[in-house]
Design an enzyme around this catalytic site. Sequence first.
Site, mmCIF file in Angstrom:
data_model
loop_
_atom_site.group_PDB
_atom_site.id
_atom_site.type_symbol
_atom_site.label_atom_id
_atom_site.label_comp_id
_atom_site.label_asym_id
_atom_site.label_seq_id
_atom_site.Cartn_x
_atom_site.Cartn_y
_atom_site.Cartn_z
ATOM 1 N N ARG A 1 -10.501 -9.997 9.028
ATOM 2 C CA ARG A 1 -9.874 -11.111 8.309
ATOM 3 C C ARG A 1 -9.302 -12.133 9.293
ATOM 4 N NH1 ARG A 1 -7.156 -7.216 3.901
ATOM 5 N NH2 ARG A 1 -8.794 -7.316 2.320
ATOM 6 N N ARG B 1 0.809 -1.214 0.000
ATOM 7 C CA ARG B 1 0.000 0.000 0.000
ATOM 8 C C ARG B 1 0.843 1.265 0.000
ATOM 9 N NH1 ARG B 1 -2.165 -3.770 3.346
ATOM 10 N NH2 ARG B 1 -4.286 -4.454 2.961
ATOM 11 N N HIS C 1 -1.958 -0.546 8.720
ATOM 12 C CA HIS C 1 -2.796 -1.256 7.760
ATOM 13 C C HIS C 1 -1.917 -1.482 6.539
ATOM 14 C CE1 HIS C 1 -6.107 -2.622 5.378
ATOM 15 N NE2 HIS C 1 -6.050 -1.598 4.539
ATOM 16 N N ASN D 1 -5.421 4.746 1.155
ATOM 17 C CA ASN D 1 -4.141 4.136 1.512
ATOM 18 C C ASN D 1 -2.946 4.970 1.062
ATOM 19 O OD1 ASN D 1 -4.882 1.741 2.874
ATOM 20 N ND2 ASN D 1 -5.483 0.804 0.927
#
Length: 302
Positions: free
Chosen positions: A151, A88, A175, A120
């Site tokens: 997840r 990202r 993240h 992102n």
Amino acid sequence: MKRKVGIIGAGHVGSDVAFSLVTQGICDEIVIIDNIEAKAESEALELRDMASMTRSYTTITANNWEALSDADIIVMAVGPETLLREDRMEELVETSRSVTEIVPKILATGFKGIFVNITNPCDVITMLIQKISGFDHSRVFGTGTSLDTARMRRVVGEALHINPKSIEGYVLGEHGESQFVAWSTVKIGGVNITDYKTKTPLDLPALKDAVRGGGWNILTGKGWTSFGIATATAGIVDALLTDAKQVLPLAVFSEQTNTYIGQPALIGANGVLDTIKPPLTKEEQTNFEHSAEVIRKAFDLL
């Protein structure tokens, strides 16, 4: 009182956020804005087509910056031109330029609500939004590790053949690539995962890799990811609009690391009310600090 949400970016993620908000009846009004105006107009029109079939009515408008002036929340969902990127952080140059142009436009409307960032690299861009806006840290935060945590619950639930709703715990940190599963927080029915009885021992490193690779597997298969993050964002917006005082794993400002980073946070109508620091093992604390350093170095590049 109007529950009003602005969504900046009508790509896969922004559009699915709008869809989730409308189908769940979370807000009264949505303003969708995109640099491709025809895209935002089309998304708004299709959402209005649903009006006779949804449980509540939502007013949908497009490309009206002034309509953001009295929004309660603005969701930043600006994406890069090229979606298929494994890291990202590769999106940083492009998305930071977009955000640097967009935030002043939002402020010019008189907006005084809460920024929720998806764009992102989430933690770094959230820091950038806060710096440009000058808003208090409590009113600027990102979706952070909310999707990564979901997840993890899915991966652990499938491994144990248990509904993921029964899995507690968090993925913390960036993240992105430096995120980590805080296994010391993961529990089933109050029992830590390392003590939970199974027929064969759980392979925690393999489960961790499955969590980290989940997004990439979806991305390479369909070209983008949107359902999970849109559902997570809708839940965040709902918690804000209903003053739920709910704990969620978000990209919030950490005084400990002087950066935005994924950790549990208590949110309500006024934004972030408190950050929660679960007790971590020595290794997990090291991982947390390393992840913060990755985020800080990326922000310094800006």
